[in-house]
Design an enzyme around this catalytic site. Structure first.
Site, PDB file in Angstrom:
ATOM      1  CB  ALA A  68     -60.514 -50.276  22.745  1.00 24.32           C
ATOM      2  CG  ASP A  69     -64.581 -55.503  24.158  1.00 24.45           C
ATOM      3  OD1 ASP A  69     -64.479 -55.490  25.392  1.00 24.45           O
ATOM      4  OD2 ASP A  69     -64.795 -56.549  23.504  1.00 24.45           O
ATOM      5  CB  THR A  70     -59.653 -56.866  21.338  1.00 25.37           C
ATOM      6  OG1 THR A  70     -59.062 -55.573  21.177  1.00 25.37           O
ATOM      7  CG2 THR A  70     -59.105 -57.813  20.274  1.00 25.37           C
ATOM      8  N   GLY A 105     -63.210 -52.932  18.497  1.00 19.84           N
ATOM      9  CA  GLY A 105     -64.119 -51.795  18.431  1.00 19.84           C
ATOM     10  C   GLY A 105     -63.557 -50.687  19.292  1.00 19.84           C
TER      11      GLY A 105
END
Length: 195
Positions: A68-70, A105
């Site tokens: 995940a990436d924020t 994401g």
């Protein structure tokens, strides 16, 4: 099936633990740069998929890696993790008194090659903050590991966030409702916690 969390984030670990899904953590260093033409949700999805690709060769058929990436977006500017306290103060100064968007994401990659990439968006409204409030937060909580230089679960979330449109957990770093839906599609009821 076995879930692998490819994240060093204590918030993502806590959210998965609270969800009751067993997982193990596996970490690799991955470059987090992205093509300049990407915007907003595209950036978060690209980074999540890019991180997952680093694990592709090492996954057993029954394993699913979650990456995940924020990111925080103010208008069309992506505010990633600040390099230092000065940059954190600059980011929070830009965010105060305004609404911004948080995108996380997520990529779920199975050992058999099946992959799903998605993102979730939350609109966050900040009240106006004084310079001393911003400096207090940055110096006491050192939010250098957080996109946009803040954590909604921290002190600043309590005093600055006036309203959210979307998932609070997405702002913390993982849209748990969407992750659960996709895990069920990949593995059915296998993910349900054992009573």
């Amino acid at each position: 099936m076995k879930l692998i969390l490819a994240s060093n984030s204590p918030r993502r670990r806590q959210l998965l633990t609270d969800l009751g899904v067993p997982y193990t953590v596996r970490l690799q260093e991955v470059d987090e740069s992205f093509p300049a033409h990407l915007q907003r949700a595209e950036v978060a999805e690209y980074l999540a998929a890019h991180k997952a690709s680093a694990y592709r060769a090492d996954l057993a058929p029954e394993e699913v890696v979650l990456t995940a990436d924020t990111i925080v977006c103010l208008d069309n500017d992506v505010l990633n993790k600040p390099a230092d306290a000065t940059e954190a103060i600059q980011m929070l100064t830009r965010l105060q008194g305004r609404a911004h968007d948080v995108f996380t994401g997520v990529c779920l990659l199975r050992g058999d090659g099946q992959q799903v990439v998605f993102s979730d968006q939350t609109r966050v409204y900040f009240r106006s903050l004084s310079r001393s409030e911003i400096e207090h937060y940055v110096h006491k909580y050192t939010p250098l590991d957080k996109a946009g230089a803040y954590g909604a679960q921290d002190w600043i979330g309590m005093v600055a966030v006036t309203r959210l449109e979307g998932s609070y957990f997405n702002v913390m770093g993982l849209p748990v409702h969407r992750v659960w839906d996709e895990l069920v599609k990949l593995g059915g009821n296998e993910w349900l916690p054992v009573a």
